[in-house]
Design an enzyme around this catalytic site. Structure first.
Site, PDB file in Angstrom:
ATOM      1  N   SER A 126       0.955  -1.085   0.168  1.00 20.84           N
ATOM      2  CA  SER A 126       0.102  -0.027  -0.010  1.00 20.84           C
ATOM      3  C   SER A 126       0.866   1.298  -0.034  1.00 20.84           C
ATOM      4  O   SER A 126       1.760   1.424  -0.866  1.00 20.84           O
ATOM      5  CB  SER A 126      -0.995   0.173   1.138  1.00 20.84           C
ATOM      6  N   ASP A 162      -9.425  -3.071  -6.377  1.00 25.19           N
ATOM      7  CA  ASP A 162      -8.985  -2.632  -5.007  1.00 25.19           C
ATOM      8  C   ASP A 162      -9.912  -1.532  -4.767  1.00 25.19           C
ATOM      9  O   ASP A 162      -9.802  -0.551  -5.273  1.00 25.19           O
ATOM     10  CB  ASP A 162      -7.396  -2.302  -5.274  1.00 25.19           C
ATOM     11  N   HIS A 164      -7.473  -5.056  -1.323  1.00 25.58           N
ATOM     12  CA  HIS A 164      -6.418  -4.202  -1.110  1.00 25.58           C
ATOM     13  C   HIS A 164      -5.511  -4.736  -0.176  1.00 25.58           C
ATOM     14  O   HIS A 164      -5.843  -5.242   0.894  1.00 25.58           O
ATOM     15  CB  HIS A 164      -6.923  -2.990  -0.343  1.00 25.58           C
TER      16      HIS A 164
END
Length: 378
Positions: free
Chosen positions: A189, A320, A349
């Site tokens: 991320s 996502d 995600h």
């Protein structure tokens, strides 16, 4: 009409089970083709999600519930860490959690993990990666930013999405501690954004041999704009991120109150209704950005990817719910011969759960296989 809606929603959730290919974007150089063929999961070229989690929001909901249970669970192991605090030149503090597992020599390969914006070594999505890395013989170091994951905030400067200089300092420290050990990087991320930005900023002087990144928000202005959209996730990603930002704000409240004086309205920030508003009240004030737009543009790794000189693999998912697929910079991957992008239809995600009864995150397997291929090719 109802029947049509049911058919449409069914197709929306089940289509990823049929379209389970990994779609690659890269230059077809001998090096890239060799790295893909040497990575079993990438050469296979498919990701098959858990059938009842065949959608990004389902993956995210599962990941934030059973997928984040503490301790040893069927969904992942727990690890003990030895924490090392690193003082920065401006009196700030970052920390490194070293996974404790057996004896290793000074030249053992090291995986440096940069977690998401408010994540850390105890987050299960990181522990899932640590588990894979340990099985493959890595010494593992998880780097935490200022004021993150029980890391004290010791200066007026807080962590933010583009603070790659702190990551660079941590990597340099690890290199000085183990000068002959090959260093590899894994970013998840926002940690992926930092890894790519660091690699682009350092170019040929990068201390890492290769990096893998997953669920990376390459272009922050695009990502932030999409967070609060009503469709298809009813603004859930922004609410979730805001919750984490507020928790981190409360954790560091006393220090921020002491350093903020009249320039930071902490109470107002705690009531912010969007990430943009939060960053305008906190991040921009502390780091002296004129506007959040200026901050997001400056922090985005997409601006630095053309300068990356080490083998790099990036994994993204089209569904996502946090990082919109609109921000995936396909052209940048095709322009730089060192970059390989893999895109799946589903994965959520930092999820990519597969398996039927006890789903496990799959993302770390291809990510670390790729890094082993980099070491093998060098």
């Amino acid at each position: 009409m109802i029947r049509l809606a049911l058919v449409g929603s069914g197709a929306y959730f089940l289509y990823p089970l049929y379209d389970n290919k990994i779609y690659f974007s890269h230059q077809e150089t001998p090096e890239n083709l060799n790295l893909i063929s040497s990575s079993p999961s990438l050469s296979k070229g498919i990701f098959t999600p858990t059938p009842w989690l065949a959608n990004g929001i389902l993956q995210a909901l599962f990941g934030s519930s059973k997928g984040e249970l503490p301790g040893h669970t069927p969904y992942g192991k727990d690890f003990d860490y030895q924490r090392e605090y690193i003082k920065l030149p401006d009196n700030g503090t970052i920390s490194i959690d070293w996974a404790i597992h057996g004896e290793m020599d000074q030249n053992n390969k090291i995986l440096i993990i940069s977690p998401g914006l408010t994540g850390g070594s105890k987050s299960q999505y990181i522990r899932n990666a640590v588990e894979v890395a340990v099985e493959k013989g890595y010494r593992v170091a998880v780097v935490h930013g200022r004021g993150i994951h029980d890391n004290p905030l010791t200066s007026p400067k807080t962590n933010h999405c583009g603070l790659s200089s702190d990551l660079a300092f941590g990597i340099a420290h690890i290199h000085s501690k183990y000068p002959n050990a090959p260093l590899l990087g894994l970013g998840t991320s926002m940690g992926g954004n930092l890894m790519l930005k660091y690699a682009g900023e350092t170019g040929k002087n990068c201390l890492l041999k290769g990096i893998s990144v997953v669920s990376t928000p390459y272009n922050l202005p695009v990502v932030i704009k999409a967070l609060g959209r009503a469709w298809p996730y009813a603004g859930f990603p922004e609410k979730y991120l805001l919750k984490n930002l507020r928790q981190n704000l409360q954790t560091n409240w006393q220090v921020l109150e002491e350093i903020g004086k009249e320039s930071i309205d902490l109470e107002k920030a705690l009531k912010a209704e969007s990430v943009y508003e939060f960053d305008n009240l906190i991040t921009c004030k502390i780091h002296q950005y004129e506007t959040p737009d200026h901050y997001y543009q400056d922090a985005s790794c997409v601006n630095y990817m053309k300068n990356i000189e080490i083998p790099t693999f990036a994994l993204s998912s089209l569904d996502d719910p946090v990082v919109t697929s609109e921000c995936i910079p396909y052209e940048e991957f095709k322009a730089n011969p060192k970059l390989i992008l893999g895109v799946t239809r589903t994965g959520g995600h930092v999820g990519w759960f597969n398996g039927m009864v006890t789903p496990r995150r799959w993302y770390a397997i291809p990510a670390i296989e790729f890094l082993d291929s980099v070491l093998g090719s060098s």
